[in-house]
Design a protein around this motif. Structure first.
Motif, PDB file in Angstrom:
ATOM      1  N   THR A 121      18.258 -46.006 -49.408  1.00 41.19           N
ATOM      2  CA  THR A 121      18.192 -47.435 -49.040  1.00 41.19           C
ATOM      3  C   THR A 121      19.262 -47.765 -48.001  1.00 41.19           C
ATOM      4  O   THR A 121      19.028 -48.602 -47.127  1.00 41.19           O
ATOM      5  CB  THR A 121      18.339 -48.344 -50.280  1.00 41.19           C
ATOM      6  N   ARG A 160      21.203 -49.632 -57.511  1.00 41.32           N
ATOM      7  CA  ARG A 160      22.645 -49.873 -57.533  1.00 41.32           C
ATOM      8  C   ARG A 160      23.018 -50.859 -58.640  1.00 41.32           C
ATOM      9  O   ARG A 160      24.183 -51.039 -58.917  1.00 41.32           O
ATOM     10  CB  ARG A 160      23.102 -50.530 -56.221  1.00 41.32           C
ATOM     11  N   GLN A 170      17.920 -53.622 -60.377  1.00 40.47           N
ATOM     12  CA  GLN A 170      17.149 -52.703 -59.513  1.00 40.47           C
ATOM     13  C   GLN A 170      16.537 -51.568 -60.333  1.00 40.47           C
ATOM     14  O   GLN A 170      15.408 -51.146 -60.078  1.00 40.47           O
ATOM     15  CB  GLN A 170      18.036 -52.127 -58.401  1.00 40.47           C
ATOM     16  N   GLY A 225      21.265 -43.867 -53.410  1.00 44.51           N
ATOM     17  CA  GLY A 225      21.837 -45.195 -53.153  1.00 44.51           C
ATOM     18  C   GLY A 225      21.018 -46.309 -53.769  1.00 44.51           C
ATOM     19  O   GLY A 225      21.280 -47.490 -53.527  1.00 44.51           O
ATOM     20  N   ARG A 251      20.298 -49.512 -42.585  1.00 45.80           N
ATOM     21  CA  ARG A 251      20.951 -49.305 -41.277  1.00 45.80           C
ATOM     22  C   ARG A 251      19.911 -49.287 -40.158  1.00 45.80           C
ATOM     23  O   ARG A 251      20.149 -49.819 -39.069  1.00 45.80           O
ATOM     24  CB  ARG A 251      21.779 -48.017 -41.276  1.00 45.80           C
ATOM     25  N   GLU A 310      29.612 -55.450 -49.190  1.00 48.45           N
ATOM     26  CA  GLU A 310      28.958 -56.113 -50.328  1.00 48.45           C
ATOM     27  C   GLU A 310      27.558 -55.530 -50.505  1.00 48.45           C
ATOM     28  O   GLU A 310      26.988 -54.976 -49.570  1.00 48.45           O
ATOM     29  CB  GLU A 310      28.775 -57.607 -50.035  1.00 48.45           C
ATOM     30  N   VAL A 337      23.563 -55.763 -50.735  1.00 50.28           N
ATOM     31  CA  VAL A 337      22.447 -56.581 -50.272  1.00 50.28           C
ATOM     32  C   VAL A 337      21.690 -57.038 -51.533  1.00 50.28           C
ATOM     33  O   VAL A 337      21.703 -56.337 -52.548  1.00 50.28           O
ATOM     34  CB  VAL A 337      21.564 -55.740 -49.325  1.00 50.28           C
TER      35      VAL A 337
HETATM   36  P1  AMP Z   1      25.026 -46.405 -48.605  1.00 48.92           P
HETATM   37  O1  AMP Z   1      24.679 -45.680 -47.338  1.00 48.92           O
HETATM   38  O2  AMP Z   1      24.125 -46.052 -49.756  1.00 48.92           O
HETATM   39  O3  AMP Z   1      26.478 -46.338 -48.972  1.00 48.92           O
HETATM   40  O4  AMP Z   1      24.733 -47.969 -48.312  1.00 48.92           O
HETATM   41  C1  AMP Z   1      25.391 -48.667 -47.292  1.00 48.92           C
HETATM   42  C2  AMP Z   1      25.348 -50.161 -47.583  1.00 48.92           C
HETATM   43  O5  AMP Z   1      23.998 -50.627 -47.647  1.00 48.92           O
HETATM   44  C3  AMP Z   1      25.939 -50.567 -48.934  1.00 48.92           C
HETATM   45  O6  AMP Z   1      27.334 -50.747 -48.853  1.00 48.92           O
HETATM   46  C4  AMP Z   1      25.220 -51.867 -49.216  1.00 48.92           C
HETATM   47  O7  AMP Z   1      25.746 -52.929 -48.436  1.00 48.92           O
HETATM   48  C5  AMP Z   1      23.828 -51.569 -48.694  1.00 48.92           C
HETATM   49  N1  AMP Z   1      22.964 -50.971 -49.745  1.00 48.92           N
HETATM   50  C6  AMP Z   1      22.444 -49.718 -49.756  1.00 48.92           C
HETATM   51  N2  AMP Z   1      21.694 -49.516 -50.845  1.00 48.92           N
HETATM   52  C7  AMP Z   1      21.749 -50.673 -51.548  1.00 48.92           C
HETATM   53  C8  AMP Z   1      21.207 -51.092 -52.790  1.00 48.92           C
HETATM   54  N3  AMP Z   1      20.449 -50.266 -53.539  1.00 48.92           N
HETATM   55  N4  AMP Z   1      21.481 -52.350 -53.213  1.00 48.92           N
HETATM   56  C9  AMP Z   1      22.237 -53.188 -52.472  1.00 48.92           C
HETATM   57  N5  AMP Z   1      22.797 -52.864 -51.308  1.00 48.92           N
HETATM   58  C10 AMP Z   1      22.557 -51.604 -50.836  1.00 48.92           C
END
Ligand code: AMP
Length: 191
Positions: free
Chosen positions: A35, A93, A97, A90, A40, A61, A63
């Motif tokens: 995710t 979280r 979810q 990811g 991104r 933070e 999402v």
């Molecule tokens: P990651 O690459 O998994 O560390 O995700 C990067 C950023 O994307 C996180 O710091 C969150 O802001 C957002 N993000 C990724 N996956 C989630 C998720 N399952 N729930 C909420 N925010 C997410």
């Protein structure tokens, strides 16, 4: 071996989760669904979703659950996942979810095979991050990210354990050693 792999991978930053996800999908032929990467990509494409997510992501933070569950639902609807299986990286979280994922899969007549926690102690991941020497890897920043992860993830570990899905794999040692431990828990769950 029977069945298609549908797994969740959990692990602190620096646990080797990303590398192991790649190895698992190579070995078991599953789709790697991250995710963080999807969000991104949305930010780069300046889509409406990306604009919403951008400031939250920059601030470290989460999402919102509805937004993230929505992008996962859309991705799950494509036929490749039903055919090949999936590794969620990811996601989930939050406990909300996790519950949403379960109902999406239930609706599709699918079930999670397992959730694996790649276990590396706070002291060890801190050392690994300090060793790689990135400028955002100060002691203080590392501690903040690890604190946040532990607070967010502890309830999820309980959720997966209560659904009899949780396996813990020792994440210390070489990439190959960790992968062989992972392969063995996956294969026993797929039987
Ligand atoms: P990651 O690459 O998994 O560390 O995700 C990067 C950023 O994307 C996180 O710091 C969150 O802001 C957002 N993000 C990724 N996956 C989630 C998720 N399952 N729930 C909420 N925010 C997410």
């Amino acid at each position: 071996m029977t069945g298609v792999l549908r797994m969740v991978i959990l692990g602190r930053q620096g646990s080797g989760k990303g590398t192991q996800s790649g190895l698992v999908c190579e070995a078991f032929g599953c789709v790697h669904l991250s995710t963080g990467e999807m969000l991104r990509a949305a930010v780069s494409a300046r889509s409406e979703l990306g604009l919403q997510a951008d400031s939250l992501m920059s601030a470290g933070e989460l999402v919102g659950d509805d937004v993230v569950n929505g992008i996962v639902a859309e991705r799950l609807a494509r036929p490749d996942i039903a055919r090949s299986g999936v590794l969620f990286d990811g996601y989930p979280r939050t406990a909300e979810q996790a519950a949403a994922l379960k109902s999406m899969l239930d609706e599709a007549g699918q079930a999670l095979t397992l959730a694996v926690n790649i276990d590396v102690s706070v002291a060890d991941v801190t050392q690994r991050m300090l060793d790689r020497g990135r400028t955002d890897d100060t002691h203080e920043a590392i501690r903040r990210r690890l604190d946040l992860y532990d607070r967010q993830t502890a309830p999820l570990l309980d959720w997966f354990a209560s659904h009899d899905l949780l396996e813990t794999v020792d994440g210390t040692g070489s990439e190959t050693e960790v992968f062989e431990r992972l392969r063995s828990v996956i294969e026993s769950r797929l039987r």
